[in-house]
Design a protein around this motif. Structure first.
Motif, mmCIF file in Angstrom:
data_model
loop_
_atom_site.group_PDB
_atom_site.id
_atom_site.type_symbol
_atom_site.label_atom_id
_atom_site.label_comp_id
_atom_site.label_asym_id
_atom_site.label_seq_id
_atom_site.Cartn_x
_atom_site.Cartn_y
_atom_site.Cartn_z
ATOM 1 N N ARG A 18 27.907 32.620 4.358
ATOM 2 C CA ARG A 18 29.057 32.876 4.360
ATOM 3 C C ARG A 18 29.985 34.746 5.238
ATOM 4 O O ARG A 18 29.295 35.548 5.159
ATOM 5 N N ILE A 19 30.325 34.471 6.784
ATOM 6 C CA ILE A 19 30.914 35.549 7.725
ATOM 7 C C ILE A 19 32.092 35.774 7.598
ATOM 8 O O ILE A 19 33.395 35.027 6.951
ATOM 9 N N LEU A 20 32.075 36.568 6.752
ATOM 10 C CA LEU A 20 33.101 37.800 6.999
ATOM 11 C C LEU A 20 33.633 39.087 7.808
ATOM 12 O O LEU A 20 32.571 39.119 8.212
ATOM 13 N N PRO A 21 35.088 39.029 8.614
ATOM 14 C CA PRO A 21 36.427 38.461 7.849
ATOM 15 C C PRO A 21 36.516 36.770 7.541
ATOM 16 O O PRO A 21 36.120 36.325 8.302
ATOM 17 N N VAL A 25 35.455 33.256 14.022
ATOM 18 C CA VAL A 25 35.288 32.414 14.818
ATOM 19 C C VAL A 25 33.626 32.591 15.064
ATOM 20 O O VAL A 25 34.009 34.047 16.307
ATOM 21 N N ALA A 26 32.909 32.536 14.697
ATOM 22 C CA ALA A 26 31.659 33.177 15.461
ATOM 23 C C ALA A 26 30.833 32.161 15.942
ATOM 24 O O ALA A 26 30.572 30.933 15.311
ATOM 25 N N ASP A 27 29.923 33.177 17.449
ATOM 26 C CA ASP A 27 29.010 31.878 18.200
ATOM 27 C C ASP A 27 27.903 31.457 17.065
ATOM 28 O O ASP A 27 27.306 32.769 17.031
ATOM 29 N N GLN A 28 26.277 30.552 17.443
ATOM 30 C CA GLN A 28 25.720 30.294 16.330
ATOM 31 C C GLN A 28 24.932 31.785 17.265
ATOM 32 O O GLN A 28 23.852 31.890 16.552
ATOM 33 N N LYS A 29 24.604 31.379 18.781
ATOM 34 C CA LYS A 29 23.639 32.375 18.995
ATOM 35 C C LYS A 29 24.157 34.442 18.657
ATOM 36 O O LYS A 29 22.910 34.174 18.625
ATOM 37 N N GLN A 30 25.140 34.233 18.843
ATOM 38 C CA GLN A 30 26.003 35.803 18.549
ATOM 39 C C GLN A 30 25.042 36.094 17.383
ATOM 40 O O GLN A 30 24.526 36.902 17.065
ATOM 41 N N VAL A 55 18.926 30.281 12.474
ATOM 42 C CA VAL A 55 20.277 30.048 12.501
ATOM 43 C C VAL A 55 20.445 28.831 13.170
ATOM 44 O O VAL A 55 20.232 28.543 14.155
ATOM 45 N N VAL A 56 20.406 27.500 11.728
ATOM 46 C CA VAL A 56 20.884 26.030 12.058
ATOM 47 C C VAL A 56 22.202 25.470 12.842
ATOM 48 O O VAL A 56 22.132 24.800 13.467
ATOM 49 N N SER A 57 22.948 26.086 11.725
ATOM 50 C CA SER A 57 24.509 25.870 11.914
ATOM 51 C C SER A 57 25.508 26.687 11.945
ATOM 52 O O SER A 57 24.881 28.057 11.025
ATOM 53 N N CYS A 58 26.452 26.899 12.825
ATOM 54 C CA CYS A 58 27.448 27.962 12.438
ATOM 55 C C CYS A 58 28.822 27.204 12.316
ATOM 56 O O CYS A 58 29.648 26.883 13.552
ATOM 57 N N ASP A 59 29.577 27.265 11.387
ATOM 58 C CA ASP A 59 30.984 26.552 11.638
ATOM 59 C C ASP A 59 31.696 26.894 9.682
ATOM 60 O O ASP A 59 31.266 26.607 9.452
ATOM 61 N N SER A 84 27.762 43.659 12.604
ATOM 62 C CA SER A 84 28.399 42.806 13.586
ATOM 63 C C SER A 84 28.085 41.634 14.352
ATOM 64 O O SER A 84 26.242 42.025 13.962
ATOM 65 N N VAL A 85 29.040 41.112 14.338
ATOM 66 C CA VAL A 85 28.034 39.995 15.815
ATOM 67 C C VAL A 85 29.093 39.976 16.801
ATOM 68 O O VAL A 85 30.687 40.537 16.645
#
Length: 160
Positions: A18-21, A25-30, A55-59, A84-85
């Motif tokens: 899980r991406i916090l906060p 919206v995070a990019d998969q490559k980042q 990273v297979v998916s990021c959504d 950080s991302v």
């Protein structure tokens, strides 16, 4: 070309993160670059090379990180050190580890957006309340220089 039979394929593990906060919206490559940087600095190049994280998916506030079987404990430890991302403060929290992506998708719960801030009074102070999913509430005291950030949960409020 004929695909390899399942017994001859490399065994992999998938980590649901899980991406916090909330609402970021995070990019998969980042996310991938942040994971690799954290894993390399914590474990070293040789261990990361053997683990082969990707990273297979990021959504939807979640990311799925793939690694070789047996290295998932190292990678989950490295994921906890991500701060950080893409130059934004962020944290990655491990939710589940599985052998298939399908099993992880069942564990993904839709993340509700934070509610609009509301004014509330606690004691003598006037606060702005930010409510997040999973019973987290941030109270930010109003003031020009004397802002104080308080963290309460719903359980703490019920004890009063």
């Amino acid at each position: 070309m004929k695909p390899r039979p399942p017994a001859m394929r490399t065994k992999r593990r998938y980590i649901l993160v899980r991406i916090l906060p909330y609402g970021m919206v995070a990019d998969q490559k980042q996310v991938y670059l942040s994971v690799i940087e954290a894993a390399t600095s914590l474990l070293g190049d040789a261990v990361v090379g053997l683990a082969q994280p990707a990273v297979v998916s990021c959504d939807g506030g979640y990311a799925v990180v793939r690694c070789r079987r047996g290295s998932e404990a190292d990678i989950t430890t490295a994921l906890a050190t991500v701060t950080s991302v893409a130059d934004e403060r962020a944290a990655l929290r491990t939710v589940a580890v599985s052998g298939t992506i399908h099993a992880l998708r069942r564990r993904m719960k839709p993340i509700r957006p934070a509610q609009d801030p509301a004014e509330t009074a606690v004691g003598d102070g006037c606060f702005t309340a930010y409510r997040y999913p999973r019973q987290k509430v941030d109270l930010l005291e109003k003031g020009i220089k004397h802002q104080k950030l308080l963290f309460f949960t719903e359980a703490d409020l019920e004890e009063r």
